[in-house]
Design a protein around this motif. Structure first.
Motif, PDB file in Angstrom:
ATOM      1  N   VAL A   1       0.883  -1.147   0.000  1.00  0.00           N
ATOM      2  CA  VAL A   1       0.000   0.000   0.000  1.00  0.00           C
ATOM      3  C   VAL A   1       0.928   1.205   0.000  1.00  0.00           C
ATOM      4  O   VAL A   1       1.949   1.215   0.688  1.00  0.00           O
ATOM      5  CB  VAL A   1      -0.911   0.010   1.247  1.00  0.00           C
ATOM      6  N   TYR A   2       0.587   2.196  -0.804  1.00  0.00           N
ATOM      7  CA  TYR A   2       1.461   3.363  -0.907  1.00  0.00           C
ATOM      8  C   TYR A   2       0.645   4.644  -0.881  1.00  0.00           C
ATOM      9  O   TYR A   2      -0.542   4.655  -1.197  1.00  0.00           O
ATOM     10  CB  TYR A   2       2.296   3.299  -2.187  1.00  0.00           C
ATOM     11  N   ILE A   3       1.307   5.709  -0.465  1.00  0.00           N
ATOM     12  CA  ILE A   3       0.723   7.045  -0.538  1.00  0.00           C
ATOM     13  C   ILE A   3       1.683   7.879  -1.369  1.00  0.00           C
ATOM     14  O   ILE A   3       2.886   7.915  -1.092  1.00  0.00           O
ATOM     15  CB  ILE A   3       0.542   7.690   0.855  1.00  0.00           C
ATOM     16  N   ILE A   4       1.135   8.515  -2.389  1.00  0.00           N
ATOM     17  CA  ILE A   4       1.950   9.426  -3.188  1.00  0.00           C
ATOM     18  C   ILE A   4       1.400  10.836  -3.024  1.00  0.00           C
ATOM     19  O   ILE A   4       0.211  11.037  -2.769  1.00  0.00           O
ATOM     20  CB  ILE A   4       1.986   9.046  -4.690  1.00  0.00           C
ATOM     21  N   GLU A   5       2.308  11.798  -3.159  1.00  0.00           N
ATOM     22  CA  GLU A   5       1.898  13.194  -3.157  1.00  0.00           C
ATOM     23  C   GLU A   5       1.937  13.677  -4.594  1.00  0.00           C
ATOM     24  O   GLU A   5       2.948  13.533  -5.283  1.00  0.00           O
ATOM     25  CB  GLU A   5       2.813  14.044  -2.284  1.00  0.00           C
ATOM     26  N   CYS A   6       0.830  14.229  -5.031  1.00  0.00           N
ATOM     27  CA  CYS A   6       0.732  14.742  -6.396  1.00  0.00           C
ATOM     28  C   CYS A   6       1.300  16.162  -6.460  1.00  0.00           C
ATOM     29  O   CYS A   6       1.495  16.815  -5.443  1.00  0.00           O
ATOM     30  CB  CYS A   6      -0.731  14.745  -6.836  1.00  0.00           C
ATOM     31  N   SER A   7       1.525  16.640  -7.674  1.00  0.00           N
ATOM     32  CA  SER A   7       2.117  17.964  -7.866  1.00  0.00           C
ATOM     33  C   SER A   7       1.254  19.085  -7.297  1.00  0.00           C
ATOM     34  O   SER A   7       1.768  20.150  -6.967  1.00  0.00           O
ATOM     35  CB  SER A   7       2.380  18.221  -9.347  1.00  0.00           C
ATOM     36  N   ASP A   8      -0.046  18.848  -7.144  1.00  0.00           N
ATOM     37  CA  ASP A   8      -0.925  19.873  -6.573  1.00  0.00           C
ATOM     38  C   ASP A   8      -1.036  19.759  -5.051  1.00  0.00           C
ATOM     39  O   ASP A   8      -1.828  20.450  -4.428  1.00  0.00           O
ATOM     40  CB  ASP A   8      -2.307  19.827  -7.214  1.00  0.00           C
ATOM     41  N   GLY A   9      -0.229  18.860  -4.464  1.00  0.00           N
ATOM     42  CA  GLY A   9      -0.199  18.716  -3.011  1.00  0.00           C
ATOM     43  C   GLY A   9      -1.193  17.711  -2.453  1.00  0.00           C
ATOM     44  O   GLY A   9      -1.191  17.450  -1.253  1.00  0.00           O
ATOM     45  N   THR A  10      -2.053  17.141  -3.298  1.00  0.00           N
ATOM     46  CA  THR A  10      -3.006  16.149  -2.810  1.00  0.00           C
ATOM     47  C   THR A  10      -2.316  14.810  -2.603  1.00  0.00           C
ATOM     48  O   THR A  10      -1.254  14.547  -3.168  1.00  0.00           O
ATOM     49  CB  THR A  10      -4.194  15.983  -3.789  1.00  0.00           C
ATOM     50  N   LEU A  11      -2.925  13.982  -1.770  1.00  0.00           N
ATOM     51  CA  LEU A  11      -2.388  12.657  -1.473  1.00  0.00           C
ATOM     52  C   LEU A  11      -3.271  11.597  -2.115  1.00  0.00           C
ATOM     53  O   LEU A  11      -4.498  11.690  -2.066  1.00  0.00           O
ATOM     54  CB  LEU A  11      -2.327  12.434   0.037  1.00  0.00           C
ATOM     55  N   TYR A  12      -2.644  10.579  -2.691  1.00  0.00           N
ATOM     56  CA  TYR A  12      -3.357   9.475  -3.325  1.00  0.00           C
ATOM     57  C   TYR A  12      -2.854   8.184  -2.707  1.00  0.00           C
ATOM     58  O   TYR A  12      -1.648   7.981  -2.560  1.00  0.00           O
ATOM     59  CB  TYR A  12      -3.092   9.476  -4.831  1.00  0.00           C
ATOM     60  N   THR A  13      -3.763   7.297  -2.347  1.00  0.00           N
ATOM     61  CA  THR A  13      -3.419   6.009  -1.749  1.00  0.00           C
ATOM     62  C   THR A  13      -3.779   4.900  -2.723  1.00  0.00           C
ATOM     63  O   THR A  13      -4.850   4.913  -3.317  1.00  0.00           O
ATOM     64  CB  THR A  13      -4.189   5.805  -0.435  1.00  0.00           C
ATOM     65  N   GLY A  14      -2.875   3.928  -2.880  1.00  0.00           N
ATOM     66  CA  GLY A  14      -3.135   2.831  -3.792  1.00  0.00           C
ATOM     67  C   GLY A  14      -2.498   1.530  -3.340  1.00  0.00           C
ATOM     68  O   GLY A  14      -1.777   1.477  -2.339  1.00  0.00           O
TER      69      GLY A  14
END
Length: 79
Positions: free
Chosen positions: A5-18
């Motif tokens: 499971v990972y959390i990435i930070e997008c260029s707009d500062g939002t967080l995405y979990t996958g």
């Protein structure tokens, strides 16, 4: 096979979990615009947090759990 499971930070500062079996490959897919629809317009992304599991079910359950957390709690995981 490991499940992650990972959390990435997008260029707009939002967080995405996958969920994935290969974090490096998956982050590359997100950055190439081939990942989730949510991240396609928000590249580049940066991996901020990963968790490893032996069982797919456990990883998917944790993904769901993380997605229910507030942004503040997700940010604490990423520290």
């Amino acid at each position: 096979m490991s499940h992650h499971v990972y959390i990435i930070e997008c260029s707009d500062g939002t967080l995405y979990t996958g969920y994935t079996t290969d974090v490096e490959r998956r982050v590359g897919e997100h950055n190439a615009g081939e990942g989730a629809k949510y991240t396609r317009g928000r590249t580049p992304v940066e991996c901020r947090h990963t968790e490893k599991f032996d069982a797919k079910g456990a990883a998917l359950a944790r993904e769901h759990e993380i997605k229910q957390l507030s942004r503040e709690r997700k940010e604490r995981l990423c520290e």
